[in-house]
Every structure is written in C-alpha cells, then in structure tokens.
Design an enzyme around this catalytic site. Structure first.
Site, PDB file in Angstrom:
ATOM      1  N   THR A  25       0.827  -1.204   0.000  1.00 53.55           N
ATOM      2  CA  THR A  25       0.000   0.000   0.000  1.00 53.55           C
ATOM      3  C   THR A  25       0.860   1.252   0.000  1.00 53.55           C
ATOM      4  O   THR A  25       1.722   1.422   0.865  1.00 53.55           O
ATOM      5  CB  THR A  25      -0.909  -0.003   1.248  1.00 53.55           C
ATOM      6  OG1 THR A  25      -1.691  -1.202   1.259  1.00 53.55           O
ATOM      7  CG2 THR A  25      -1.821   1.207   1.262  1.00 53.55           C
ATOM      8  N   GLU A  26       0.638   2.119  -0.982  1.00 54.89           N
ATOM      9  CA  GLU A  26       1.348   3.397  -1.108  1.00 54.89           C
ATOM     10  C   GLU A  26       2.869   3.228  -1.113  1.00 54.89           C
ATOM     11  O   GLU A  26       3.610   4.101  -0.680  1.00 54.89           O
ATOM     12  CB  GLU A  26       0.929   4.349   0.013  1.00 54.89           C
ATOM     13  CG  GLU A  26      -0.573   4.536   0.158  1.00 54.89           C
ATOM     14  CD  GLU A  26      -1.244   5.118  -1.085  1.00 54.89           C
ATOM     15  OE1 GLU A  26      -0.549   5.783  -1.862  1.00 54.89           O
ATOM     16  OE2 GLU A  26      -2.457   4.911  -1.267  1.00 54.89           O
ATOM     17  N   LEU A  27       3.323   2.088  -1.595  1.00 52.71           N
ATOM     18  CA  LEU A  27       4.751   1.740  -1.645  1.00 52.71           C
ATOM     19  C   LEU A  27       5.427   1.831  -0.276  1.00 52.71           C
ATOM     20  O   LEU A  27       6.625   2.134  -0.185  1.00 52.71           O
ATOM     21  CB  LEU A  27       5.510   2.614  -2.660  1.00 52.71           C
ATOM     22  CG  LEU A  27       5.169   2.424  -4.136  1.00 52.71           C
ATOM     23  CD1 LEU A  27       6.230   3.078  -5.021  1.00 52.71           C
ATOM     24  CD2 LEU A  27       5.010   0.962  -4.529  1.00 52.71           C
TER      25      LEU A  27
ATOM     26  N   TRP B  47       5.773   6.414  -0.943  1.00 50.63           N
ATOM     27  CA  TRP B  47       5.869   7.356  -2.052  1.00 50.63           C
ATOM     28  C   TRP B  47       5.055   8.621  -1.780  1.00 50.63           C
ATOM     29  O   TRP B  47       4.887   9.455  -2.650  1.00 50.63           O
ATOM     30  CB  TRP B  47       5.460   6.706  -3.368  1.00 50.63           C
ATOM     31  CG  TRP B  47       3.988   6.402  -3.575  1.00 50.63           C
ATOM     32  CD1 TRP B  47       2.958   6.539  -2.690  1.00 50.63           C
ATOM     33  CD2 TRP B  47       3.403   5.909  -4.785  1.00 50.63           C
ATOM     34  NE1 TRP B  47       1.770   6.159  -3.262  1.00 50.63           N
ATOM     35  CE2 TRP B  47       2.006   5.768  -4.554  1.00 50.63           C
ATOM     36  CE3 TRP B  47       3.905   5.576  -6.033  1.00 50.63           C
ATOM     37  CZ2 TRP B  47       1.127   5.291  -5.529  1.00 50.63           C
ATOM     38  CZ3 TRP B  47       3.015   5.104  -6.993  1.00 50.63           C
ATOM     39  CH2 TRP B  47       1.658   4.967  -6.752  1.00 50.63           C
TER      40      TRP B  47
END
Length: 420
Positions: free
Chosen positions: A143-145, A297
C-alpha cells in the site's frame, strides 16, 4: 538502452457514511457516494485510459506493456458499479502484455500492525487476481509503496520474486534508481525503484503552467528517458492511475501525451517497454538498497506521516487492530469484513493534518470537512463495531455454556478461558 516500466495503482476505498455517536445501524459505508465516485472516475479515467492502453498494446503489436495493481475493493466496486471497466481490464489481460501485481486486498497498513492479517490479505488478493485475470501475481507492491528491509524479507518468504518501492535520494546517495537492486540479507527478491522525478513530472506537474518545463510533450519526455542511456537499465514510472483523466483532466492533453509516447520512445530502436517481471528477469542486480526505516511514495517526506503523523491516526489504528483476535475468534463473516474494510489506509489519510505543500493531495476525494471530523466519524463507527462484537461474544458464550447445564462432580462450571 533503458526499458520503460509503467506501473499504475488503481484503488478507490469504501468511504464511511456520516456516523454519529447515537447511530446504531450496522451499515457504516456510504454506498451512494462510493457508487458516485466510482462511476465518475470510470468515465473520466478508468474507461478512456484502459481503452487507450489496450489500443496501444494492439497498435504496437505487443511491444507496449504496462503493469497494474488493482486493490480488492476497487475490483468489487467495478463488479458492482462499473462492470464495463472490468471487462476492458480482462481484455487487456488476454493480450499477455499486462502484468497484475499483488497487494493487500483491502489496501491496508496491516504489515505495520499484524503480519498474520497482512499475509491473509495478500493471499486473498492473489486468489482474486487469479480468478479474474487467470494469472497469479509474482511481484508485490505494498500500500502506497510503504516499504523497509523487514517487509522485503517477509514478502520474499511469501514467494514473490520482486517488490516495488520508492527510489529515495537519502537512501540511494549517488546511485541511480534506474537499476535493479536487492534488499540486504536476502537474494530471493529483486527491488524496482520508482524514478520519482520523471513519475511526478507526469503525475503532478503535467498541467502546471508555472512549471518551467510546461508544456510537457511526448517528444520532450522521451528525450529525458533517452538520456538514461548508459546510466541505467530501466526507468520505472510508477503513479496513480487516476493521473490519466482525473488528476490530470483530459483537457490538459494527458491522453494525447500517452497516445504519442510509445512512438517517441521507439524512435530509438534499442528502447523498449517491459513489465516488472520482465525487468527483473532481464537485468542483473546492481547493488543493495538498504532501507532500515519505513518509507513510502507519499508527500515530500516519503515517510509514513500521511497516515501516522498525529495522535488521532495512531489512536484509531491501534484501537482498530486491538480487535483482531476477538474479531477472528467470533466467527461472524460480516464483522470480519467490516473490520477489514475499516483498515483501508484512506480512512487514516483523511485524518492527516498536513496542509502545507501537500494539502490539496490530502483533501482530494475526502468526504469529510476536516481531519477531526474524519477521526470522530471513524471512532463512532468503530465503537459500534466493538459493540456488535461484544454481543456476538455473549451469544457464543451462551451457546457454549447454556444456563442450567449439568456439571459433573469435580468439573468447573466454566472453562479456564471463560472470562464472564
């Protein structure tokens, strides 16, 4: 000869409805709003962008390739509200030029709080991708890097050959994100690092008329990619799918940009497009990418402050995951599903109070008037879920230990596990 590796994150949450402290309805989610947003983004982004990419794959006879990570909850919403979008994705899958990545089914922060829950959600997601698209993901993106060395080791144990993460300057130092790396202490999984400068040129700066490079044309962008020749093997362009048509509206020329980009890239005959698995299989590992602390990120800090930056977020998450053992023990699939939907990272993103350079990002798609409103609403719904759980536990205990049950001599009237 750089390979261009496109990856798009596709996700929309189940947003909570307005839920007061006096509410007793077990339905926490705003179905009307979720349908409205899904259909709106489908019309502006998901349908035109996916149809264009399918056209590009066919036009360039399989030489144009992309990768997607579609959360389990967006797949459910496609099936319910926009089945035509799912149909286009399935046609893309049939071309063999698209790779589908694995993630947590409910787009959660579960790795930070429960490794068991994390592994269960990843397995759920893999099964769903296999069911819908006929392939089992081999590359993982959290999730979301969100990423660190511990996550890499754990994901490698789950059998994935690659992981996507952010190419952070403070960790790379003088090195380039345009190579394949590996995490320390394991050689079982390769790392693909996001080139955030080139990715954000498209995702955030494309329509910014104050940007010195505006307007960004396909020819100019291809020239920047060509400059990587001799200084890297792959240019990893990772971004939200909503970049195409939603964050960057069609009027900005974003679809024309994507439509012409492969032609400009292919002007240099040695250039190509590859999926993450193909990049991993083609290029050697160039070094170790050591990430002892969590990165993501998100925002300018590339940390977890978008979800864990204040006491409200921390409290909400800890209270939610405290229920895990009881939720799973109660045996109620509806309670389990609601608890998992409430794990979605978006609920905590809406509680973010960072309104400086990144303020507009945190307000986007936020159904609440303020982070405090979001927190109070979430906790009201969580309190109701907790009440449902207690009722279920009393029912289970009543069935296990019915009143008036005859007790043999020397046998305790309740098991040691019974706490009343």
């Amino acid at each position: 000869m750089p390979s261009v590796c496109f990856y798009f994150q596709v996700h929309q949450p189940y947003r909570l409805r307005r839920y007061s402290v006096f509410d007793t309805d077990y339905h926490y989610f705003n179905d009307a709003k979720n349908e409205e947003v899904c259909r709106k983004v489908a019309a502006k982004c998901y349908l035109p962008a996916t149809r264009l990419i399918l056209d590009l794959v066919r036009r360039y006879e399989g030489h144009f390739k992309v990768a997607y990570s579609l959360s389990g909850v967006i797949l459910e919403q496609f099936e319910r509200y926009a089945p035509e979008v799912l149909d286009v994705f399935q046609r893309l899958a049939e071309t063999g030029c698209v790779e589908f990545l694995a993630e947590t089914y409910y787009h959660t922060l579960s790795f930070l709080y429960s490794r068991d829950e994390f592994a269960e959600q990843v397995a759920m997601h893999q099964d769903r991708i296999k069911q819908l698209f006929g392939c089992r993901p081999q590359v993982f993106r959290n999730t979301e890097l969100i990423y660190n060395n511990d996550l890499a080791a754990y994901v490698a144990q789950l059998g994935f050959k690659g992981i996507l993460c952010e190419g952070a300057d403070h960790l790379l130092g003088y090195r380039s994100p345009n190579y394949v790396y590996r995490p320390p202490n394991t050689d079982k999984a390769a790392l693909l690092l996001r080139n955030y400068r080139l990715s954000d040129d498209v995702a955030f700066r494309f329509s910014n008329r104050h940007w010195s490079e505006w307007p960004l044309t396909a020819e100019k962008f291809a020239r920047w990619i060509n400059q990587v020749n001799g200084q890297g093997h792959t240019v990893n362009l990772f971004m939200d799918y909503e970049t195409l048509g939603e964050h960057q509206w069609a009027e900005t020329g974003i679809f024309e940009f994507l439509n012409h980009l492969p032609h400009e890239i292919f002007k240099c005959r040695e250039n190509n497009f590859k999926t993450p698995s193909e990049v991993i299989d083609t290029y050697p590992v160039s070094g170790v990418y050591d990430v002892p602390h969590m990165i993501s990120w998100a925002d300018t800090e590339r940390d977890l402050s978008a979800w864990l930056g204040n006491a409200m977020q921390s409290n909400a998450l800890h209270e939610l995951y405290r229920l895990e053992r009881d939720v799973k023990a109660c045996g109620d699939p509806n309670i389990l599903r609601d608890w998992r939907i409430m794990q979605g990272s978006d609920h905590f993103y809406y509680m973010c109070v960072k309104y400086f350079a990144d303020g507009d990002v945190h307000r986007y798609f936020n159904p609440f008037d303020s982070p405090y409103d979001s927190y109070i609403n979430f906790m009201n719904a969580l309190d109701n879920l907790r009440s449902r759980l207690k009722v279920k536990q009393r029912v289970v205990r009543a069935l296990t230990f019915p009143p008036g049950r005859r007790v043999r001599e020397g046998q305790p009237s309740r098991s040691p596990e019974y706490t009343g």
